[in-house]
Design a protein around this motif. Structure first.
Motif, PDB file in Angstrom:
ATOM      1  N   UNK A   5       0.859  -1.181   0.000  1.00  0.00           N
ATOM      2  CA  UNK A   5       0.000   0.000   0.000  1.00  0.00           C
ATOM      3  C   UNK A   5       0.889   1.221   0.000  1.00  0.00           C
ATOM      4  N   UNK A   6       0.777   2.018  -1.042  1.00  0.00           N
ATOM      5  CA  UNK A   6       1.518   3.274  -1.143  1.00  0.00           C
ATOM      6  C   UNK A   6       0.607   4.375  -0.599  1.00  0.00           C
ATOM      7  N   UNK A   7       1.057   5.038   0.472  1.00  0.00           N
ATOM      8  CA  UNK A   7       0.205   6.030   1.090  1.00  0.00           C
ATOM      9  C   UNK A   7       0.980   7.105   1.817  1.00  0.00           C
ATOM     10  N   UNK A  12      -6.278  10.959   5.207  1.00  0.00           N
ATOM     11  CA  UNK A  12      -7.501  10.219   5.532  1.00  0.00           C
ATOM     12  C   UNK A  12      -7.816   9.065   4.587  1.00  0.00           C
ATOM     13  N   UNK A  13      -7.693   9.211   3.253  1.00  0.00           N
ATOM     14  CA  UNK A  13      -7.967   8.059   2.390  1.00  0.00           C
ATOM     15  C   UNK A  13      -7.038   6.877   2.675  1.00  0.00           C
ATOM     16  N   UNK A  14      -5.753   7.163   2.893  1.00  0.00           N
ATOM     17  CA  UNK A  14      -4.807   6.103   3.232  1.00  0.00           C
ATOM     18  C   UNK A  14      -5.187   5.452   4.554  1.00  0.00           C
ATOM     19  N   UNK A  51      -3.466   9.043 -12.120  1.00  0.00           N
ATOM     20  CA  UNK A  51      -4.003  10.244 -11.485  1.00  0.00           C
ATOM     21  C   UNK A  51      -2.962  10.913 -10.579  1.00  0.00           C
ATOM     22  N   UNK A  52      -1.929  10.160 -10.251  1.00  0.00           N
ATOM     23  CA  UNK A  52      -0.854  10.643  -9.360  1.00  0.00           C
ATOM     24  C   UNK A  52      -1.410  11.072  -8.011  1.00  0.00           C
ATOM     25  N   UNK A  53      -2.398  10.321  -7.550  1.00  0.00           N
ATOM     26  CA  UNK A  53      -2.990  10.576  -6.250  1.00  0.00           C
ATOM     27  C   UNK A  53      -2.651   9.430  -5.301  1.00  0.00           C
ATOM     28  N   UNK A  54      -2.900   9.669  -4.022  1.00  0.00           N
ATOM     29  CA  UNK A  54      -2.539   8.730  -2.970  1.00  0.00           C
ATOM     30  C   UNK A  54      -3.817   8.373  -2.209  1.00  0.00           C
ATOM     31  N   UNK A  59      -1.339  -5.261  -5.471  1.00  0.00           N
ATOM     32  CA  UNK A  59      -1.568  -6.632  -5.022  1.00  0.00           C
ATOM     33  C   UNK A  59      -0.928  -7.575  -6.026  1.00  0.00           C
ATOM     34  N   UNK A  60       0.394  -7.767  -5.843  1.00  0.00           N
ATOM     35  CA  UNK A  60       1.169  -8.634  -6.726  1.00  0.00           C
ATOM     36  C   UNK A  60       1.007  -8.265  -8.197  1.00  0.00           C
ATOM     37  N   UNK A  61       1.164  -6.984  -8.477  1.00  0.00           N
ATOM     38  CA  UNK A  61       1.126  -6.508  -9.851  1.00  0.00           C
ATOM     39  C   UNK A  61      -0.226  -5.998 -10.293  1.00  0.00           C
ATOM     40  N   UNK A  62      -1.242  -6.183  -9.470  1.00  0.00           N
ATOM     41  CA  UNK A  62      -2.552  -5.607  -9.761  1.00  0.00           C
ATOM     42  C   UNK A  62      -2.627  -4.271  -9.044  1.00  0.00           C
ATOM     43  N   UNK A  63      -2.645  -3.197  -9.824  1.00  0.00           N
ATOM     44  CA  UNK A  63      -2.647  -1.853  -9.247  1.00  0.00           C
ATOM     45  C   UNK A  63      -4.085  -1.331  -9.191  1.00  0.00           C
ATOM     46  N   UNK A  64      -4.433  -0.818  -8.026  1.00  0.00           N
ATOM     47  CA  UNK A  64      -5.780  -0.291  -7.841  1.00  0.00           C
ATOM     48  C   UNK A  64      -5.705   1.075  -7.196  1.00  0.00           C
ATOM     49  N   UNK A  65      -6.449   2.013  -7.768  1.00  0.00           N
ATOM     50  CA  UNK A  65      -6.492   3.385  -7.281  1.00  0.00           C
ATOM     51  C   UNK A  65      -7.850   3.650  -6.623  1.00  0.00           C
ATOM     52  N   UNK A  66      -7.959   4.792  -5.942  1.00  0.00           N
ATOM     53  CA  UNK A  66      -9.176   5.248  -5.273  1.00  0.00           C
ATOM     54  C   UNK A  66      -9.422   4.442  -4.001  1.00  0.00           C
TER      55      UNK A  66
END
Length: 233
Positions: A5-7, A12-14, A51-54, A59-66
């Motif tokens: 998790x990049x945060x 608050x979202x993180x 989006x360059x947002x945090x 998850x092992x190469x599956x990238x998920x935003x929001x």
């Protein structure tokens, strides 16, 4: 390999995502993104999140935003039978509504008033205050109408997590919520009865409180959208 998790530690979202991971006992590696240095604006970060947002989840190469999508994904994959994200369509619909109410109305109003003046060249205004008060009134109304212990029912759900992390921003700037007694009651109850989860949010709240007193110098931020802070707030 555990997911990553990049945060940011006070975002608050993180924090909402981290509370979900903790509540479900999901192992993960936390990667702190240095907002001040603009690490979220780099090309390498953009490969994970255009989006360059945090935050962003790997998850092992599956990238998920929001953050809402991340929370829902974590629950579906790692806690499919957990009451934190109920399966019943009506119960889940209420949770989803609270998640998006927070994202599009509650946190957006609070963030603009409480956080933007700390991290960007914005000032707290009468209009900003009016939006926060309106958001609080609506939240208070939801609590009145549902009349349950938690924000989406009688059981703790991920909806509580995201609304806690937004409300703690107001505590960080010493905003008095006593005029909204149901919100205050719920907020204090969560702290007391879910202290291990509150500790996740508390770290961010204390950081924001310190930034409120001593705003960070963002004049050297390494991305094209950095603000130029005024000498005084």
């Amino acid at each position: 390999m555990p997911m990553k998790l990049y945060g940011v530690s006070d975002g608050p979202p993180t924090l909402g995502v981290r509370m979900t991971l903790k509540a479900l006992n999901v192992p993960y590696e936390y990667v702190n993104v240095n907002f001040n240095k603009g690490e979220h604006m780099t090309d390498s970060y953009a490969k994970m999140n255009p989006q360059k947002e945090i935050p962003v989840l790997d998850d092992n190469g599956f990238y998920l935003q929001e953050s809402n999508a991340i929370i829902q994904y974590i629950c579906d994959k790692y806690g499919p039978d957990s009451p934190l994200y109920p399966k019943d369509p009506t119960a889940r619909a209420i949770v989803n509504q609270r998640l998006f109410f927070n994202m599009g109305f509650y946190y957006s109003s609070i963030g603009a008033y409480a956080l933007a003046p700390i991290f960007f060249d914005y000032e707290r205004s009468a209009m900003g205050l009016k939006k926060v008060e309106n958001a609080l009134k609506v939240f208070q109304t939801y609590l009145e109408r549902l009349n349950t212990k938690y924000v989406a029912g009688d059981n703790l759900t991920v909806a509580d997590f995201v609304l806690i992390t937004s409300t703690m921003c107001l505590e960080a700037i010493n905003f008095d919520i006593s005029g909204y007694p149901l919100i205050k009651k719920w907020y204090e109850m969560f702290k007391k009865e879910h202290s291990e989860l509150w500790e996740v949010a508390k770290v961010g709240m204390l950081e924001l409180a310190e930034f409120e007193k001593n705003p960070p110098d963002l004049s050297t931020m390494n991305h094209p959208f950095h603000p130029t802070r005024k000498a005084t707030k």
